[in-house]
Design a protein around this motif. Structure first.
Motif, PDB file in Angstrom:
ATOM      1  N   GLU A 117      34.235  49.934  39.391  1.00 42.86           N
ATOM      2  CA  GLU A 117      35.452  49.171  39.101  1.00 42.86           C
ATOM      3  C   GLU A 117      35.900  48.387  40.328  1.00 42.86           C
ATOM      4  O   GLU A 117      36.308  47.234  40.220  1.00 42.86           O
ATOM      5  N   GLU A 118      35.810  48.997  41.508  1.00 39.41           N
ATOM      6  CA  GLU A 118      36.193  48.307  42.736  1.00 39.41           C
ATOM      7  C   GLU A 118      35.276  47.116  42.973  1.00 39.41           C
ATOM      8  O   GLU A 118      35.720  46.057  43.389  1.00 39.41           O
ATOM      9  N   ASP A 119      33.996  47.293  42.687  1.00 34.89           N
ATOM     10  CA  ASP A 119      33.047  46.208  42.858  1.00 34.89           C
ATOM     11  C   ASP A 119      33.371  45.070  41.905  1.00 34.89           C
ATOM     12  O   ASP A 119      33.351  43.902  42.291  1.00 34.89           O
ATOM     13  N   LEU A 120      33.705  45.388  40.672  1.00 40.05           N
ATOM     14  CA  LEU A 120      34.063  44.354  39.710  1.00 40.05           C
ATOM     15  C   LEU A 120      35.353  43.666  40.111  1.00 40.05           C
ATOM     16  O   LEU A 120      35.481  42.447  39.989  1.00 40.05           O
ATOM     17  N   ASP A 121      36.328  44.434  40.591  1.00 37.66           N
ATOM     18  CA  ASP A 121      37.592  43.846  41.044  1.00 37.66           C
ATOM     19  C   ASP A 121      37.352  42.943  42.248  1.00 37.66           C
ATOM     20  O   ASP A 121      37.955  41.880  42.365  1.00 37.66           O
ATOM     21  N   GLY A 122      36.470  43.349  43.140  1.00 39.73           N
ATOM     22  CA  GLY A 122      36.139  42.542  44.310  1.00 39.73           C
ATOM     23  C   GLY A 122      35.512  41.224  43.905  1.00 39.73           C
ATOM     24  O   GLY A 122      35.798  40.176  44.485  1.00 39.73           O
ATOM     25  N   ASP A 123      34.652  41.241  42.889  1.00 39.77           N
ATOM     26  CA  ASP A 123      34.041  40.009  42.407  1.00 39.77           C
ATOM     27  C   ASP A 123      35.092  39.072  41.835  1.00 39.77           C
ATOM     28  O   ASP A 123      35.048  37.867  42.057  1.00 39.77           O
ATOM     29  N   LYS A 124      36.054  39.614  41.097  1.00 37.84           N
ATOM     30  CA  LYS A 124      37.122  38.789  40.524  1.00 37.84           C
ATOM     31  C   LYS A 124      37.959  38.168  41.631  1.00 37.84           C
ATOM     32  O   LYS A 124      38.320  36.995  41.565  1.00 37.84           O
ATOM     33  N   ASP A 125      38.283  38.961  42.660  1.00 36.39           N
ATOM     34  CA  ASP A 125      39.081  38.454  43.774  1.00 36.39           C
ATOM     35  C   ASP A 125      38.318  37.357  44.516  1.00 36.39           C
ATOM     36  O   ASP A 125      38.908  36.365  44.935  1.00 36.39           O
ATOM     37  N   ASP A 126      37.001  37.540  44.677  1.00 33.65           N
ATOM     38  CA  ASP A 126      36.195  36.529  45.351  1.00 33.65           C
ATOM     39  C   ASP A 126      36.197  35.227  44.568  1.00 33.65           C
ATOM     40  O   ASP A 126      36.292  34.143  45.144  1.00 33.65           O
ATOM     41  N   LYS A 127      36.105  35.320  43.242  1.00 29.53           N
ATOM     42  CA  LYS A 127      36.107  34.120  42.411  1.00 29.53           C
ATOM     43  C   LYS A 127      37.453  33.416  42.494  1.00 29.53           C
ATOM     44  O   LYS A 127      37.522  32.197  42.575  1.00 29.53           O
ATOM     45  N   LYS A 128      38.546  34.199  42.479  1.00 29.23           N
ATOM     46  CA  LYS A 128      39.879  33.607  42.584  1.00 29.23           C
ATOM     47  C   LYS A 128      40.049  32.919  43.935  1.00 29.23           C
ATOM     48  O   LYS A 128      40.582  31.821  44.016  1.00 29.23           O
ATOM     49  N   ALA A 129      39.602  33.577  45.009  1.00 28.18           N
ATOM     50  CA  ALA A 129      39.727  32.995  46.343  1.00 28.18           C
ATOM     51  C   ALA A 129      38.896  31.722  46.448  1.00 28.18           C
ATOM     52  O   ALA A 129      39.337  30.726  47.021  1.00 28.18           O
ATOM     53  N   SER A 130      37.712  31.742  45.886  1.00 27.32           N
ATOM     54  CA  SER A 130      36.850  30.564  45.912  1.00 27.32           C
ATOM     55  C   SER A 130      37.488  29.411  45.151  1.00 27.32           C
ATOM     56  O   SER A 130      37.473  28.268  45.611  1.00 27.32           O
ATOM     57  N   LYS A 131      38.066  29.698  43.983  1.00 27.09           N
ATOM     58  CA  LYS A 131      38.719  28.659  43.195  1.00 27.09           C
ATOM     59  C   LYS A 131      39.916  28.108  43.952  1.00 27.09           C
ATOM     60  O   LYS A 131      40.141  26.906  43.980  1.00 27.09           O
ATOM     61  N   LYS A 132      40.685  28.994  44.610  1.00 30.74           N
ATOM     62  CA  LYS A 132      41.848  28.548  45.379  1.00 30.74           C
ATOM     63  C   LYS A 132      41.406  27.645  46.519  1.00 30.74           C
ATOM     64  O   LYS A 132      42.014  26.610  46.779  1.00 30.74           O
ATOM     65  N   GLU A 133      40.320  27.990  47.200  1.00 32.93           N
ATOM     66  CA  GLU A 133      39.817  27.155  48.281  1.00 32.93           C
ATOM     67  C   GLU A 133      39.374  25.794  47.750  1.00 32.93           C
ATOM     68  O   GLU A 133      39.634  24.759  48.369  1.00 32.93           O
ATOM     69  N   ASP A 134      38.713  25.780  46.592  1.00 31.13           N
ATOM     70  CA  ASP A 134      38.294  24.520  45.980  1.00 31.13           C
ATOM     71  C   ASP A 134      39.507  23.664  45.637  1.00 31.13           C
ATOM     72  O   ASP A 134      39.501  22.451  45.850  1.00 31.13           O
ATOM     73  N   ASP A 135      40.543  24.287  45.111  1.00 32.02           N
ATOM     74  CA  ASP A 135      41.765  23.561  44.764  1.00 32.02           C
ATOM     75  C   ASP A 135      42.425  22.986  46.020  1.00 32.02           C
ATOM     76  O   ASP A 135      42.910  21.858  46.023  1.00 32.02           O
TER      77      ASP A 135
END
Length: 77
Positions: free
Chosen positions: A45-63
């Motif tokens: 679950e932590e690994d899955l949550d980490g992947d979601k956070d990474d995707k959100k951070a990446s999208k925020k950086e792109d924005d």
């Protein structure tokens, strides 16, 4: 059927486990097995949550990059 095993096979496995570990150690064995399964699930679950956070951070950086580009274009006009 569990994992392709029928009732007779499961009973034989349970009897062998009982003979090997004894009735006094079975609760300890069950507890440690349960804790292991729980820790593996939490890790997954932590690994899955980490992947979601990474995707959100990446999208925020792109924005943020997109906003900077738009601001630079407005300044150059």
């Amino acid at each position: 059927m569990i994992l392709g095993l029928g009732i007779p096979e499961i009973l034989v496995i349970l009897v062998v486990v009982l003979v090997i570990f004894g009735p006094k150690n079975l609760p300890k064995l069950g507890k440690s097995l349960g804790q292991t399964v729980k820790s593996v699930r939490e890790g997954m679950e932590e690994d899955l949550d980490g992947d979601k956070d990474d995707k959100k951070a990446s999208k925020k950086e792109d924005d943020d990059v997109d906003v900077e580009i738009v601001e630079e274009e407005k300044k150059s006009e």
